[in-house]
Motif scaffolding. Sequence first.
Motif, PDB file in Angstrom:
ATOM      1  N   ASP A   9       0.711  -1.152   0.150  1.00 40.06           N
ATOM      2  CA  ASP A   9       0.595  -0.334   0.325  1.00 40.06           C
ATOM      3  C   ASP A   9       0.759   1.094  -0.327  1.00 40.06           C
ATOM      4  O   ASP A   9       2.159   0.779   0.539  1.00 40.06           O
ATOM      5  CB  ASP A   9      -0.906   0.154   1.258  1.00 40.06           C
ATOM      6  CG  ASP A   9      -1.264   1.475   1.638  1.00 40.06           C
ATOM      7  OD1 ASP A   9      -2.719   1.514   0.691  1.00 40.06           O
ATOM      8  OD2 ASP A   9      -1.875   2.103   2.845  1.00 40.06           O
ATOM      9  N   ASP A  11      -0.229   5.119   1.137  1.00 39.78           N
ATOM     10  CA  ASP A  11      -0.574   5.996   1.257  1.00 39.78           C
ATOM     11  C   ASP A  11      -0.112   5.794   3.119  1.00 39.78           C
ATOM     12  O   ASP A  11      -1.393   4.147   3.661  1.00 39.78           O
ATOM     13  CB  ASP A  11      -2.134   6.437   1.726  1.00 39.78           C
ATOM     14  CG  ASP A  11      -1.721   7.998   0.673  1.00 39.78           C
ATOM     15  OD1 ASP A  11      -1.290   7.473  -0.909  1.00 39.78           O
ATOM     16  OD2 ASP A  11      -3.006   8.046   0.661  1.00 39.78           O
ATOM     17  N   ASN A  12       0.436   6.003   4.472  1.00 37.34           N
ATOM     18  CA  ASN A  12       0.182   5.590   5.350  1.00 37.34           C
ATOM     19  C   ASN A  12       0.849   4.305   5.614  1.00 37.34           C
ATOM     20  O   ASN A  12       0.464   3.910   6.696  1.00 37.34           O
ATOM     21  CB  ASN A  12      -0.936   5.594   6.474  1.00 37.34           C
ATOM     22  CG  ASN A  12      -1.888   7.053   5.838  1.00 37.34           C
ATOM     23  OD1 ASN A  12      -1.737   7.964   6.660  1.00 37.34           O
ATOM     24  ND2 ASN A  12      -2.602   7.352   6.468  1.00 37.34           N
ATOM     25  N   THR A  13       1.417   3.675   4.589  1.00 36.90           N
ATOM     26  CA  THR A  13       2.358   2.276   4.675  1.00 36.90           C
ATOM     27  C   THR A  13       3.872   2.550   4.832  1.00 36.90           C
ATOM     28  O   THR A  13       4.997   3.072   5.003  1.00 36.90           O
ATOM     29  CB  THR A  13       1.895   1.451   3.957  1.00 36.90           C
ATOM     30  OG1 THR A  13       0.489   1.057   4.325  1.00 36.90           O
ATOM     31  CG2 THR A  13       2.720  -0.011   4.523  1.00 36.90           C
ATOM     32  N   ASP A 180      -1.518  -0.120   6.153  1.00 38.78           N
ATOM     33  CA  ASP A 180      -2.265   0.047   6.909  1.00 38.78           C
ATOM     34  C   ASP A 180      -3.279   0.047   7.598  1.00 38.78           C
ATOM     35  O   ASP A 180      -3.888   0.410   8.520  1.00 38.78           O
ATOM     36  CB  ASP A 180      -1.501   1.136   7.066  1.00 38.78           C
ATOM     37  CG  ASP A 180      -2.332   2.674   6.336  1.00 38.78           C
ATOM     38  OD1 ASP A 180      -2.175   2.227   5.323  1.00 38.78           O
ATOM     39  OD2 ASP A 180      -3.149   3.192   6.889  1.00 38.78           O
ATOM     40  N   ASP A 185      -7.014  -2.870   3.176  1.00 39.33           N
ATOM     41  CA  ASP A 185      -5.420  -3.706   2.432  1.00 39.33           C
ATOM     42  C   ASP A 185      -5.982  -5.285   3.024  1.00 39.33           C
ATOM     43  O   ASP A 185      -5.327  -6.338   2.364  1.00 39.33           O
ATOM     44  CB  ASP A 185      -3.974  -3.211   3.248  1.00 39.33           C
ATOM     45  CG  ASP A 185      -3.471  -1.611   2.667  1.00 39.33           C
ATOM     46  OD1 ASP A 185      -4.416  -1.619   1.826  1.00 39.33           O
ATOM     47  OD2 ASP A 185      -4.260  -1.182   3.871  1.00 39.33           O
TER      48      ASP A 185
HETATM   49 MG   LIG Z   1      -2.603   3.315   3.658  1.00 41.09          MG
END
Ligand SMILES: [Mg+2]
Length: 229
Positions: A9, A11-13, A180, A185
């Motif tokens: 992933d 975003d935010n990973t 995340d 995911d």
């Molecule tokens: Mg994400």
Amino acid sequence: MTYTTLLFDLDNTLFDASSCEPDAFAYALAKGGVPESRSHWETFTGINDALWAAVVRQELTPNEVQARRFADLVEAADLEADPALLADEYVVGMGAYGELYPGARETLEQLSRRAALGLITNGLGAVVRARIDRLKLEQYFDAIVISGEVGTSKPGAEIFGLMFDALGHPEKEETLMIGDSPSSDIAGANNYGIGACWYNPERKPRPEGIRLDHEIASLDELSLLIADR
Ligand SMILES: [Mg+2]
């Protein structure tokens, strides 16, 4: 199990989206001639979160989120601004701001020498492509699939099928999805029948109703999960 294919992933990973979104929002409002206000940001995040939750439920597409979120904001906050202009400038800002998490690039460099890597992300094509270009991410990945380009999103099985087509059909049991988000995911990996690794740096409690094969608090733990080749 050792894995030969890792799906990430974004975003935010790998990518710290938390600083990017408020910066992009302030940029869009400035371009649209709207005085900056904390309450507009709070209104916008409420609208945006609700619309993306509808994407996860497969009720909206990412492109519909892009069209609707500023129209909803202009109406909710009673702004004198053109929602289409705000939406376009937000996309420019979302591509232009934000960085990888510390250590993420080094992890990608190391893992890309030892495994096949895929990037599979729910997002707008223009935003994600601008980030990939600016951060020079393409070199690490054997395949990149973006929901806004293909018209289907995580956690649905279809987007994973497109990734598997692009990667030449690796063994499912040797493939690990790292992300995340439990709802997109991890649920997506469960739906498609591949390994699931939850990136959980804040060590939140495990959500119910999903199957986890691994949980990591730092990306550098991934090197332990793949075989040397
Ligand atoms: Mg994400």
